[in-house]
Design an enzyme around this catalytic site. Sequence first.
Site, PDB file in Angstrom:
ATOM      1  N   SER A   1       0.834  -1.197   0.000  1.00 52.50           N
ATOM      2  CA  SER A   1       0.000   0.000   0.000  1.00 52.50           C
ATOM      3  C   SER A   1       0.877   1.258   0.000  1.00 52.50           C
ATOM      4  O   SER A   1       1.639   1.471  -0.937  1.00 52.50           O
ATOM      5  CB  SER A   1      -0.960  -0.048   1.196  1.00 52.50           C
ATOM      6  OG  SER A   1      -2.043   0.828   1.022  1.00 52.50           O
TER       7      SER A   1
ATOM      8  N   HIS B   1      -7.352  -6.218   0.587  1.00 52.78           N
ATOM      9  CA  HIS B   1      -6.195  -5.323   0.567  1.00 52.78           C
ATOM     10  C   HIS B   1      -5.100  -5.799   1.523  1.00 52.78           C
ATOM     11  O   HIS B   1      -3.921  -5.654   1.229  1.00 52.78           O
ATOM     12  CB  HIS B   1      -6.652  -3.913   0.939  1.00 52.78           C
ATOM     13  CG  HIS B   1      -5.581  -2.884   0.847  1.00 52.78           C
ATOM     14  ND1 HIS B   1      -4.859  -2.666  -0.317  1.00 52.78           N
ATOM     15  CD2 HIS B   1      -5.086  -2.011   1.768  1.00 52.78           C
ATOM     16  CE1 HIS B   1      -3.978  -1.685  -0.105  1.00 52.78           C
ATOM     17  NE2 HIS B   1      -4.091  -1.287   1.141  1.00 52.78           N
TER      18      HIS B   1
END
Length: 253
Positions: free
Chosen positions: A84, A234
Amino acid sequence: MKLNYKKVGQGKPLIILHGLFGSADNWLSIAKELEEDYTMYLVDQRNHGDSPHSEEWSYKSMVDDLAAFMTSQGLEAAYIMGHSMGGKTAMNFALKYPNKVQKLIIADIAPRYYPPHHENILAGLNAIDMDHLASRKEADETLAEHIPEMGIRQFLMKSLGRDENRKFVWKINLPVITEKIDNVGAEIESDKSYAGPTLFMRGANSDYIQEKDKEDLEKYFPEYKLITIKNAGHWLHAEQPDAVVETIKAFLG
């Protein structure tokens, strides 16, 4: 800036960068599965974990931090992996210092711009009265008013620590992150590309890397591979750690 880090394992150097609101500890369980083959440096990026706080918070500053860290460790080059926000740092770093990156691994983030989407998290974190906080349970109850997902709250609570007077404090630099949250979504802007081997891992249940992103992946990282981790969102390294470890091993092996 002198970054805090944990050093694990033996072998070729692998630097791992966490995501927003995270810390080096987020990747510790993954690192333990790789420690026989790699010397891993789990780094707290600025304004996170036990690294220093700063008013300056941008990918340029985080890239500079990483370059200084490698120099301090005597590393001319290393494998670089980021998740990320850490993935954005890693991409920017590879484009600026391609000779310092032997192979690149990016976990669930693309080069494009991401609009701010952490409003509930920031509202919950800022709602906690740190001057009068009496317990972690009280902090969780306040967070729950904004963040119903227990897993997300547990992740955020890992950044709740105590100072030398035993007063609760955030390890993250919450004021700066709140003020400059748009910086974390900044797109990659470069006239260069990284020609080394690059692995993008995405969660099958995540929309962070989409089909439309492949044009940018090809533009900046022409030797890229894209692997989708099944039954993962994620936080693919927390949801499917075994699959992530095997994917990393196969790519670096």
